[in-house]
Motif scaffolding. Structure first.
Motif, short mmCIF file in Angstrom:
data_model
loop_
_atom_site.label_atom_id
_atom_site.label_comp_id
_atom_site.label_asym_id
_atom_site.label_seq_id
_atom_site.Cartn_x
_atom_site.Cartn_y
_atom_site.Cartn_z
N LEU A 88 0.83 -1.21 0.00
CA LEU A 88 0.00 0.00 0.00
C LEU A 88 0.86 1.26 0.00
O LEU A 88 0.52 2.26 -0.64
N ALA A 91 1.90 1.70 -3.49
CA ALA A 91 0.82 2.24 -4.33
C ALA A 91 0.66 3.74 -4.09
O ALA A 91 0.49 4.53 -5.04
N ALA A 92 0.70 4.15 -2.83
CA ALA A 92 0.58 5.58 -2.54
C ALA A 92 1.76 6.36 -3.10
O ALA A 92 1.61 7.47 -3.63
N VAL A 128 -6.01 -6.70 -2.15
CA VAL A 128 -6.07 -5.32 -1.67
C VAL A 128 -4.98 -4.48 -2.32
O VAL A 128 -5.20 -3.33 -2.76
N ILE A 129 -3.76 -5.03 -2.40
CA ILE A 129 -2.66 -4.29 -3.00
C ILE A 129 -2.91 -4.03 -4.49
O ILE A 129 -2.63 -2.94 -5.01
N VAL A 131 -5.80 -3.69 -6.02
CA VAL A 131 -6.80 -2.62 -6.16
C VAL A 131 -6.14 -1.25 -5.95
O VAL A 131 -6.36 -0.30 -6.73
N ALA A 132 -5.33 -1.15 -4.89
CA ALA A 132 -4.67 0.13 -4.63
C ALA A 132 -3.69 0.49 -5.73
O ALA A 132 -3.60 1.65 -6.16
N ALA A 133 -2.93 -0.52 -6.23
CA ALA A 133 -1.97 -0.24 -7.30
C ALA A 133 -2.67 0.14 -8.59
O ALA A 133 -2.23 1.06 -9.31
N TRP A 135 -5.60 1.64 -8.83
CA TRP A 135 -6.10 3.02 -8.66
C TRP A 135 -4.97 4.03 -8.84
O TRP A 135 -5.15 5.06 -9.48
N ALA A 136 -3.78 3.71 -8.26
CA ALA A 136 -2.67 4.66 -8.37
C ALA A 136 -2.21 4.81 -9.81
O ALA A 136 -1.90 5.93 -10.26
N ARG A 139 -4.89 6.71 -11.96
CA ARG A 139 -5.18 8.07 -11.51
C ARG A 139 -4.55 9.13 -12.41
O ARG A 139 -5.17 10.12 -12.77
#
Length: 412
Positions: A88, A91-92, A128-129, A131-133, A135-136, A139
């Motif tokens: 995460l 990803a951020a 979960v990772i 999905v976050a990756a 999205w990043a 974006r």
């Protein structure tokens, strides 16, 4: 990450697996350093808030990754949280600075989840990772679908490759455990066969030799009493008495041999006082002198010392003649034990008794097999036997309780 089971034995596949595991850990640490260097080389984004967030995310992600590497034996939820936190954070970081090393941290986390965690928690954290990756990447991309598919392919490949490596590792560990179990089972069967054969030999020795010698001792006692009642030549009574003593000694030695075959305690230097006392009762003066501090000996070395003294005393009783005396000296030095038996005096008249059978030559062979040396030869007024045995520097396991051997010997 989870530690794989290690083999019970050194060498072979277990060593190879251990080397592979160390290489994997080394590669993980190298990757950690590479991510830190890449973050510094890429520079910080414009704006103090974005720069601070980049530094914080990089430090947090790498710290969690290092925690997972160091605490491989930690509970699964802790490792899962550490790996998920690394992904995460990556990803951020990728959302703040797309060209940065965020994607590398994502792949690191996916590889750790696939290699070091069970399937269910690993898959949940990987989803979960992902999905976050996704999205990043979507974006700030002009082609969100392609960006999501690209990061999903890279991260998914790392997870699957690591999962296959974990399956191979577990299968190898399982096969190694089965091989070791099979080897232990085979060794146990061989040991059981050896013990069974030794038990059979012990029964045969007890039933044949011990019983025969016992009957011989009874017959000789009857012959001695008959010679005394009929007024036979005193020399005949003396010969019968000597033969009876040899028969009794043979019975004792046969019972000791049976005890040895049954895996019970073997005689050693500690039993020499009893042997010497028994020799004194037979009419031969014997003295015992011990110098130095007694220390444990291997069972075969102790048995060689006992047999050498026993044979020397028997030979002195048979061949030294009337008026002979025997001196037994045990010298415990730093690395050796010396047993010396010296007889002196006597008329050197051989009474015609049979030989003991084993002889000094056999004792010399026994001593050589245990790393020692036996010397025998005449002195100015008698005969001397010297046995030198090495004392090992490593501790010797405790021997079985001699009381058990004596108890079984008394009941046999």
């Amino acid at each position: 990450m989870k530690a794989h089971p290690e083999g019970a034995r050194d060498g072979g596949p277990s060593v190879a697996a251990s080397h592979l595991h160390r290489l994997v850990r080394l590669a993980a640490w190298i990757t950690t350093g590479a991510v830190a260097i890449a973050t510094v080389a890429a520079g910080l984004p414009a704006g103090s808030a974005a720069a601070a967030a980049t530094v914080a995310l990089t430090v947090a992600g790498l710290a969690l990754w290092c925690l997972a590497l160091v605490r491989r034996g930690a509970p699964v939820p802790v490792l899962t949280a550490a790996m998920a936190g690394t992904g995460l954070a990556g990803a951020a970081l990728d959302a703040l600075r797309p060209p940065g090393p965020g994607i590398v941290m994502i792949c690191m986390a996916m590889a750790g989840l696939g290699f070091g965690l069970p399937r269910r928690p690993g898959l949940a954290a990987a989803a979960v990772i992902l999905v976050a990756a996704g999205w990043a990447e979507a974006r700030g991309s002009a082609n969100p679908v392609g960006a999501v598919l690209g990061v999903a392919a890279a991260a998914g490949f790392m997870y699957l490759a690591a999962a296959f490596a974990a399956v191979s590792r577990d299968a190898h560990s399982h096969s190694q455990a089965l091989l070791e179990q099979e080897a232990a089972t085979r060794a146990a069967r061989e040991e059981a066969a050896v013990l069974g054969e030794r038990g059979r030999l012990a029964r045969e020795l007890h039933d044949v030799l011990a019983h025969t010698l016992s009957g011989l001792a009874v017959q000789l006692e009857g012959a001695r009493l008959l010679a005394e009642r009929t007024g036979a030549d005193p020399r005949l009574a003396e010969q019968v008495t000597n033969a009876q003593r040899l028969a009794r000694d043979g019975m004792v030695n046969a019972k000791r041999a049976v005890a040895a075959l049954r895996g019970e305690a073997l005689p050693g230097p500690a039993q020499l006082p009893a042997l010497i006392e028994q020799t004194r009762l037979s009419g031969l003066p014997v003295t015992l002198a011990v110098a130095g501090e007694p220390r444990p000996l291997p069972s075969e070395s102790g048995l060689a010392v006992y047999r050498a003294v026993q044979e020397a005393l028997t030979n002195a009783a048979k061949h030294a003649g009337r008026g002979a005396a025997v001196a037994v000296a045990l010298t415990w030095a730093d690395g050796t034990l010396t047993a010396q038996v010296t007889d002196s005096g006597g008329d050197r008249v051989v009474p015609g008794l049979p030989s003991g059978g084993y002889g000094l030559a056999g004792l010399a062979e026994r001593a050589a097999l245990a790393g020692g040396r036996l010397d025998a030869g005449p002195t100015a007024d008698g005969w001397q036997v010297t046995l030198t045995m090495p004392i090992p520097t490593t501790p010797i396991p405790a021997a079985p309780d001699p009381a058990r051997a004596h108890t079984q010997e008394a009941h046999s």
